[in-house]
Design a protein around this motif. Structure first.
Motif, PDB file in Angstrom:
ATOM      1  N   VAL A   9     115.782  14.834  61.264  1.00 41.00           N
ATOM      2  CA  VAL A   9     117.209  14.724  60.953  1.00 41.00           C
ATOM      3  C   VAL A   9     117.467  14.486  59.473  1.00 41.00           C
ATOM      4  O   VAL A   9     118.315  15.123  58.862  1.00 41.00           O
ATOM      5  CB  VAL A   9     117.843  13.575  61.786  1.00 41.00           C
ATOM      6  N   ALA A  10     116.733  13.543  58.915  1.00 39.64           N
ATOM      7  CA  ALA A  10     117.083  13.116  57.561  1.00 39.64           C
ATOM      8  C   ALA A  10     116.292  13.790  56.452  1.00 39.64           C
ATOM      9  O   ALA A  10     116.787  13.961  55.362  1.00 39.64           O
ATOM     10  CB  ALA A  10     116.912  11.597  57.447  1.00 39.64           C
ATOM     11  N   ARG A  37     115.502  18.957  56.001  1.00 35.89           N
ATOM     12  CA  ARG A  37     116.383  19.881  55.314  1.00 35.89           C
ATOM     13  C   ARG A  37     116.580  19.538  53.844  1.00 35.89           C
ATOM     14  O   ARG A  37     117.089  20.332  53.079  1.00 35.89           O
ATOM     15  CB  ARG A  37     117.745  19.916  56.019  1.00 35.89           C
ATOM     16  N   LEU A  38     116.196  18.332  53.471  1.00 40.07           N
ATOM     17  CA  LEU A  38     116.446  17.921  52.100  1.00 40.07           C
ATOM     18  C   LEU A  38     115.244  18.143  51.194  1.00 40.07           C
ATOM     19  O   LEU A  38     115.304  17.886  50.008  1.00 40.07           O
ATOM     20  CB  LEU A  38     116.823  16.438  52.073  1.00 40.07           C
ATOM     21  N   ARG A  98     115.640  20.003  47.935  1.00 41.04           N
ATOM     22  CA  ARG A  98     116.802  19.738  47.089  1.00 41.04           C
ATOM     23  C   ARG A  98     116.546  18.687  46.022  1.00 41.04           C
ATOM     24  O   ARG A  98     117.456  18.106  45.502  1.00 41.04           O
ATOM     25  CB  ARG A  98     117.990  19.314  47.966  1.00 41.04           C
ATOM     26  N   PRO A 155     118.585  13.430  46.885  1.00 44.20           N
ATOM     27  CA  PRO A 155     119.099  13.466  48.254  1.00 44.20           C
ATOM     28  C   PRO A 155     118.176  12.751  49.241  1.00 44.20           C
ATOM     29  O   PRO A 155     118.658  12.024  50.102  1.00 44.20           O
ATOM     30  CB  PRO A 155     119.191  14.960  48.560  1.00 44.20           C
ATOM     31  N   VAL A 193     118.434   8.956  48.731  1.00 46.12           N
ATOM     32  CA  VAL A 193     119.692   8.472  49.300  1.00 46.12           C
ATOM     33  C   VAL A 193     119.607   8.505  50.821  1.00 46.12           C
ATOM     34  O   VAL A 193     120.078   7.588  51.500  1.00 46.12           O
ATOM     35  CB  VAL A 193     120.885   9.315  48.812  1.00 46.12           C
ATOM     36  N   ALA A 194     118.983   9.529  51.375  1.00 44.99           N
ATOM     37  CA  ALA A 194     118.831   9.611  52.823  1.00 44.99           C
ATOM     38  C   ALA A 194     118.016   8.424  53.332  1.00 44.99           C
ATOM     39  O   ALA A 194     118.348   7.821  54.352  1.00 44.99           O
ATOM     40  CB  ALA A 194     118.173  10.930  53.224  1.00 44.99           C
ATOM     41  N   ALA A 216     120.153   5.470  53.378  1.00 41.86           N
ATOM     42  CA  ALA A 216     121.075   5.530  54.510  1.00 41.86           C
ATOM     43  C   ALA A 216     120.354   5.110  55.793  1.00 41.86           C
ATOM     44  O   ALA A 216     120.880   4.347  56.600  1.00 41.86           O
ATOM     45  CB  ALA A 216     121.646   6.942  54.661  1.00 41.86           C
ATOM     46  N   VAL A 217     119.136   5.602  55.968  1.00 43.38           N
ATOM     47  CA  VAL A 217     118.341   5.228  57.144  1.00 43.38           C
ATOM     48  C   VAL A 217     118.109   3.719  57.138  1.00 43.38           C
ATOM     49  O   VAL A 217     118.198   3.061  58.176  1.00 43.38           O
ATOM     50  CB  VAL A 217     116.992   5.992  57.147  1.00 43.38           C
ATOM     51  N   ILE A 272     128.546   6.906  46.507  1.00 43.49           N
ATOM     52  CA  ILE A 272     128.120   8.205  47.009  1.00 43.49           C
ATOM     53  C   ILE A 272     129.043   8.680  48.117  1.00 43.49           C
ATOM     54  O   ILE A 272     129.401   9.857  48.180  1.00 43.49           O
ATOM     55  CB  ILE A 272     126.658   8.144  47.508  1.00 43.49           C
ATOM     56  N   LEU A 318     126.866   8.364  55.566  1.00 44.73           N
ATOM     57  CA  LEU A 318     126.163   8.736  54.347  1.00 44.73           C
ATOM     58  C   LEU A 318     125.167   9.852  54.589  1.00 44.73           C
ATOM     59  O   LEU A 318     125.077  10.807  53.821  1.00 44.73           O
ATOM     60  CB  LEU A 318     125.438   7.513  53.792  1.00 44.73           C
ATOM     61  N   LEU A 319     124.448   9.748  55.686  1.00 44.90           N
ATOM     62  CA  LEU A 319     123.467  10.790  56.006  1.00 44.90           C
ATOM     63  C   LEU A 319     124.157  12.140  56.180  1.00 44.90           C
ATOM     64  O   LEU A 319     123.725  13.161  55.658  1.00 44.90           O
ATOM     65  CB  LEU A 319     122.728  10.398  57.279  1.00 44.90           C
ATOM     66  N   VAL A 333     125.159  13.421  52.792  1.00 51.64           N
ATOM     67  CA  VAL A 333     124.024  13.933  52.010  1.00 51.64           C
ATOM     68  C   VAL A 333     123.622  15.311  52.511  1.00 51.64           C
ATOM     69  O   VAL A 333     123.329  16.219  51.742  1.00 51.64           O
ATOM     70  CB  VAL A 333     122.809  12.985  52.086  1.00 51.64           C
ATOM     71  N   LEU A 334     123.645  15.454  53.837  1.00 46.99           N
ATOM     72  CA  LEU A 334     123.229  16.728  54.400  1.00 46.99           C
ATOM     73  C   LEU A 334     124.258  17.836  54.156  1.00 46.99           C
ATOM     74  O   LEU A 334     123.908  18.969  53.890  1.00 46.99           O
ATOM     75  CB  LEU A 334     122.997  16.567  55.907  1.00 46.99           C
ATOM     76  N   TYR A 335     125.537  17.489  54.279  1.00 52.07           N
ATOM     77  CA  TYR A 335     126.538  18.547  54.280  1.00 52.07           C
ATOM     78  C   TYR A 335     127.511  18.529  53.118  1.00 52.07           C
ATOM     79  O   TYR A 335     128.106  19.540  52.802  1.00 52.07           O
ATOM     80  CB  TYR A 335     127.315  18.523  55.603  1.00 52.07           C
ATOM     81  N   PRO A 389     127.343  16.822  49.502  1.00 45.29           N
ATOM     82  CA  PRO A 389     126.773  15.897  48.522  1.00 45.29           C
ATOM     83  C   PRO A 389     127.803  15.319  47.566  1.00 45.29           C
ATOM     84  O   PRO A 389     127.543  14.328  46.900  1.00 45.29           O
ATOM     85  CB  PRO A 389     125.780  16.756  47.749  1.00 45.29           C
TER      86      PRO A 389
END
Lengths: 238, 291, 608
Positions: free
Chosen positions: B82-83, B86-87, B90, B94, B97-98, B101-102, C257, C296-297, C300-302, C304
């Motif tokens: 999930v986190a 896909r990043l 990038r 990102p 930051v992910a 967030a986790v 963010i 936030l997740l 970040v994914l969709y 930024p």
């Protein structure tokens, strides 16, 4: 089954907004070696990256063994038997010689031992240095290792990107000379080179790329006997 | 003299713990080029999960710990899918930051699921194992040190396997690895699950002595981070050595240094290394990269 | 033609008015909703921290996880100054800023040199160590017991009435937001953005001192965070070190963010969302982490660019669909008119003494590990000459460029107008008058075309930070001058009509023109072009290189160019040097060199 193992049809490709290849068409004959020449900046590496799936063509098609592979993931292209030895060898410096060979066996594990024997016979120094970190090998030894990895992968088509880079001329001649004995006649080659004369010794048909387009093509003999033709194709002008 | 000896023993025990968490951080750094800021919190989640199996499902200690592992593993798979996945392409912001967030998610999530009170998770075996040179050695300390060593061996075995080979090749040169047929997804999954599970095991064995409360792994995480910096985020060995060094300095600082100094130890260590040798203490700088 | 500079000025004036209106409105509205006083003030304290992070993270791209400690510095400063010395808020804010800034500089000094992830790690460690230290430093922090605050007074006036702190916080925020906005709109905003988007172009073309800039903005963000902490103290009235843990640092950055990192509106939206809402809906507080972590997740994914970015992109998306934003790709490059090179440019060049400067390279070598990428190369470029550097792949041409401008370490001597440069860093060499373009474009991709050129002209700006923060008339005047000159430079490469387009929207060929405009905008003395013809059709390459050489000739700029396109080299270079395997093979007139058998052999390979 067509007689071309690889075919590019009007391929346009590049990075982001930048188009480097402006409609390239070429065919690699089955069981033979084809050379792709050109000065740097002509787009040769971009072309190989497009074929191997690292870049996706913006338009046009790439056909391997009759099937379209344009846009496929690099992994599945390797699985089909299209293997590239990248520019500068790019061996894994922090892995040993043996580990470098082993890691290339992703899809050919069953044949690994057999391939290993062939490689050690052809390049005894690799056997000697099998536990050394690849980063410590000389340029020529790294080239042997890169070819060894290619052997392990048992390709149908092998793309060689500028093998001559950074190597002494005598070594280059040696490598090109051994290609056929190492791989046998079932394998096809696309040899990308800046050093044209070296590539001639190993190829049957020649394409010259300039500024992202095929500037000239023909049998090896027609080029090797006509200096001016090659120079024109490379550097342009009259 | 006996005191010094005891301090050294504690240093080794702490050092191994910090070292293993540093190994977990290093593995992720080498393949994804980021720091997993949620490492400490996720490790503590494993501790809470093990306790749940023990206190609520009535499993004996060892089984509870073992049951927590697959749960941690699955959690890691989900987080990666999930986190992270896909990043990957990038750049590092990102993903960092992910992970933050986790971290936020789990700090709160743990509190919601397991309650805000500190939980007691008694060790499976307790008491003194034996006495050497006047110093008592606890049974649980042996368990902790032993677990760390087992983890180290497991990681060493995995690193030498075909999967480990693929991970190391990917860490060395991503594009060349792709050209060998190595799959981004496989490496990513393997990296994160291994790293988070290692952290989880440490979280479980430390739970009995640190007591299960929110943030109980935070201090361990920061010191492990310092250890990883000392090791240059470069090798398993470097991470372990970094851990032992940090463990020793920390233990002796707690005993001999004023509280203010002891508190700023990890920061000072990190800043010093970054200032003097950004590539870490325990890295051999190989031939430099082309610009 | 539209004068966007006037538009920008008008936009900023509107912003000024809006700020005043909001501050005044806030002042009068807040007492009517005084039950929300705490929520509003807390949100504003977070938003103030967000302002600093907009500069540090949103614009300069530096991730700091240490905000809690700077926030705490402000909080405890406010507490101690008010309870021990009886000083009012105005002094608390000033001292909070100074102390925050100082601590920021001290901590930042070792960390920003390495930047990136290392900065995140060291600030993370700072949050831990800092909190422990606060517990230990009982005199200032009250240890575990914590400290309180004296009733609010500002400039000697008693502000302890209900609602006053929220009103005051609104005014403080409005003023700070206005100041930060001024920074973003002028030189500082451009410089910080340049550092984030292309450090090498910032230092090699704009002569921006990258390390010093990073340190400065780190200190600024720390000082601003401290002001937020001071406000926080008055809101919450009692505090102890427990409040200032790593989770607070994370919350502060996540707030920004979520709001949207590079805009001031993001600071406010994020703060209201993350700090204001939970105060209003107490039930939410229990699930804060889970809620905000998930949001936030998702962002970040969709998206930024945060909530604000997502909201802004909707109208843009709609407008694009409706065809109101024309695509640039369909432009025919031939039709772009190149403005004539006026005499102004020549006279400016004459003033700056740029009538010809030599570049002498003597026995330069560059080694990577054991390999010599460049091996004992020497050549001289005459004043105002156009000099070509050619050679097959791997010959070392770009490495040579990088050695000349200081991006890589080299041995040997490089003399610019007789001045030895080997001990100088990249910025110092650029300051001498060295400019360049890059093989793989290094533009500042999220800025407009004209802003990219204005960044190049950074060294021509002579107003200071204080003037900039207050947007004094001098700043407005200089900004307009810079803008006008940037537009003029764009005219020379035919891009005036695209001045306000994002540079990333332009096709590749036009982006190359922007790089050239940026490189010549500040009247350099030596211009290095790295493969200017690569990746564009021959006709366009000829057009743009021709125009560049013309500009150079008029201004007496010395030009060195790396090229593979031999037609370009033959047409424009006066002399050519050939590199192979890192060594100089030969040099001379293009006609001779290109016919030299050794050169042809280097490209095509040796005869058997």
């Amino acid at each position: 089954m067509s007689d071309a193992i690889l075919e590019l049809k009007d391929v346009r490709s590049g990075y982001d907004k930048n188009e480097v290849l402006h409609g390239v068409s070429l065919r690699v004959a089955r069981g033979a070696s084809t050379a792709l020449l050109g000065a740097n900046g002509a787009g040769k590496t971009t072309l190989l990256r497009t074929i191997s799936g690292i870049l996706v063509p913006k338009s046009g098609d790439v056909l391997f063994d009759g099937e379209s592979i344009g846009g496929d993931a690099p992994r599945s292209i390797v699985e089909r038997g299209l293997v590239q030895v990248p520019e500068g060898r790019r061996v894994f410096r922090n892995l040993t010689v043996f580990e470098n060979l082993r890691v290339a066996a992703t899809f050919q594990r069953e044949h690994f031992d057999e391939s290993l024997q062939r490689i050690y016979t052809a390049f005894p120094i690799l056997k000697e240095r099998s536990t050394q970190h690849a980063g410590l090998l000389s340029g020529g030894e790294q080239q042997m290792l890169a070819l060894g990895r290619a052997i392990v992968a048992r390709p149908k088509l092998l793309l060689l990107d500028e093998m001559s880079l950074g190597l002494a001329p005598i070594l280059i001649k040696q490598f090109y000379g051994t290609l056929n004995t190492l791989f046998g006649s079932e394998i096809s080659f696309l040899v990308v080179e800046q050093n044209a004369r070296m590539a001639f010794s190993a190829s049957r048909y020649v394409y010259v790329l300039r500024n992202g387009e095929i500037a000239d093509q023909g049998d090896v003999d027609s080029f090797s006997s006509d200096n001016a033709r090659l120079t024109r194709a490379y550097l342009g002008g009259s | 003299m006996a005191e010094i000896f005891q301090l050294l023993l504690v240093s080794v025990e702490s050092g191994l713990v910090y070292g293993m968490v540093a190994v977990a951080l290093t593995i992720i750094y080498k393949t994804a080029r980021v720091l997993n800021f949620a490492q400490g919190t996720l490790a503590s989640a494993s501790g809470f999960i093990a306790h749940w199996f023990y206190a609520n499902a009535g499993l004996p200690w060892v089984l509870a710990a073992l049951a927590a592992l697959p749960t941690t593993f699955v959690l890691a798979l989900i987080i990666e899918r999930v986190a992270v996945r896909r990043l990957l392409r990038r750049g590092f912001f990102p993903i960092v930051v992910a992970t933050l967030a986790v971290d936020e998610f789990f700090v709160n999530g743990i509190e919601i699921v397991f309650g805000a009170d500190a939980l007691v998770f008694p060790p499976a075996i307790s008491g003194v194992a034996f006495t050497v040179a006047g110093v008592q050695i606890n049974k649980w300390s042996l368990v902790i040190a032993g677990t760390a060593l087992v983890l180290l061996s497991v990681v060493a075995v995995i690193i030498r396997s075909n999967l480990g080979l693929a991970m190391r090749a990917f860490a060395d040169d991503q594009d060349a690895a792709r050209l060998m047929g190595i799959s981004d997804a496989t490496v990513s999954r393997a990296t994160w699950t291994l790293s988070i599970t290692v952290g989880g095991v440490i979280g479980i064995v430390l739970a009995p002595i640190l007591f299960l409360q929110t943030g109980y792994m935070a201090n361990t995480f920061v010191l492990a981070l310092a250890a990883a910096v000392l090791g240059g985020f470069n090798s398993i060995g470097g991470a372990v050595l970094g851990g032992l060094l940090i463990g020793t300095v920390d233990v002796f600082a707690i005993r001999y240094a004023p509280a203010a100094i002891q508190a700023s130890l990890p920061l000072a260590a990190v800043l010093l290394i970054l200032l003097l040798k950004p590539s870490g203490l325990f890295t051999r700088t190989k031939s430099a990269e082309r610009v | 033609m539209k004068r966007p500079s006037l538009d920008r000025h008008a936009a900023l004036q509107r912003r000024d008015l809006l700020t005043i209106v909001l501050a005044v409105a806030g002042w009068f509205i807040i007492p009517t909703i005084s039950s929300y006083e705490l929520a509003i003030t807390l949100a504003l304290s977070y938003a103030i921290v967000g302002l600093g992070l907009v500069l540090l993270f949103g614009t300069a791209g530096q991730l700091s996880l240490g905000s809690a400690i700077f926030f705490a510095a402000g909080t405890f400063t406010a507490s101690n100054l008010s309870t021990r010395l009886g000083w009012g808020l105005e002094l608390q804010i000033v001292f909070a800023f100074i102390i925050g800034f100082a601590v920021g500089i001290i901590v930042g000094l070792p960390s920003v040199r390495v930047g990136g992830l290392s900065l995140a790690i060291s600030t993370f460690a700072l949050s831990f160590a800092g909190q422990q230290l606060l517990f230990e430093w009982g005199y200032v922090s009250g240890g575990g017991a914590g400290v309180g605050i004296a009733p609010l007074q500002v400039f000697g006036m008693d502000f302890s009435a209900r609602g006053r702190i929220a009103q005051t916080a609104t005014v403080v925020f409005a003023i700070l937001a206005w100041m930060v906005s001024n920074l973003l709109a002028s030189r500082t905003g451009r410089v910080l953005n340049a550092v984030r988007t292309s450090e090498v172009a910032a230092s090699a073309v704009a002569a921006i001192e990258v390390k010093r800039t990073k340190l400065w903005v780190f200190g600024m963000a720390a000082g601003i965070a401290a002001i937020g902490g001071a406000i926080y103290m008055h809101a919450i009235k009692y505090v102890n070190p427990e409040n200032f843990d790593i989770n607070l640092s994370i919350a502060l950055i996540l707030t920004l963010i979520i709001g949207g990192s590079n805009r001031i509106s993001g600071a406010i939206v994020g703060a209201l969302f993350v700090r204001g809402l939970p105060e209003l809906f107490r039930g939410l507080q229990r699930y804060e982490g889970v809620i905000y972590g998930s949001i936030l997740l998702l962002l970040v994914l969709y998206s930024p660019t945060g909530v604000v970015g997502a909201l802004r992109s909707v109208p843009r998306f709609v407008r694009a669909k409706l065809g109101k934003i024309p695509a640039v790709d369909s432009v025919s490059l031939e039709n772009l008119e190149l403005a004539p090179i006026g005499t102004r440019r020549v006279s400016v060049a004459a003033q700056s003494g740029a009538m010809g400067v030599s570049l002498v390279v003597d026995n330069v070598s560059v080694r990577f590990g054991g390999l010599a990428a460049v091996d004992g190369v020497s050549f001289s470029v005459k004043p105002a000459e156009v000099f070509g550097l050619i050679g097959p792949n791997g010959a070392g041409k770009t490495t040579m460029f990088n050695a000349i401008c200081g991006v890589v370490k080299s041995t040997g001597s490089v003399k610019f107008d007789g001045v030895e440069m080997s001990a100088m860093n990249v910025e110092a060499r650029s300051r001498l008058g060295l400019s360049r373009t890059f093989q793989n474009l290094s533009l500042h991709s999220d800025r407009t075309v004209v802003e990219n050129v204005m960044i190049g002209m950074n060294r021509l700006i002579d107003y200071g930070t204080v003037a900039e923060v207050l947007r004094l008339p001098k700043v407005r005047r200089v900004e307009k001058e810079i803008y006008d000159e940037a537009m003029e430079t764009l005219g020379l490469v035919g891009l005036q009509q695209y001045a306000d387009r994002l540079v990333s929207d332009l096709p590749y060929g036009l982006q190359k023109r922007v790089e050239i405009a940026r490189a010549v905008s500040w009247h350099p003395k030596v211009l290095m072009l790295d493969e200017p013809a690569a990746g564009i059709p021959s006709a366009e390459a000829d057009r743009i290189i021709g125009r560049t050489i013309e500009i150079a000739r008029q201004a007496g700029i010395t030009v060195v160019l790396i090229e593979h396109n031999m037609e370009v080299v033959a047409k424009y270079a006066e002399r050519v040097a050939v590199l192979t395997h890192g060594r100089l093979l030969t040099e001379g007139l293009p006609g001779d060199v290109l016919k030299n058998p050794a050169v042809i052999e280097a490209y095509l390979g040796a005869e058997d």
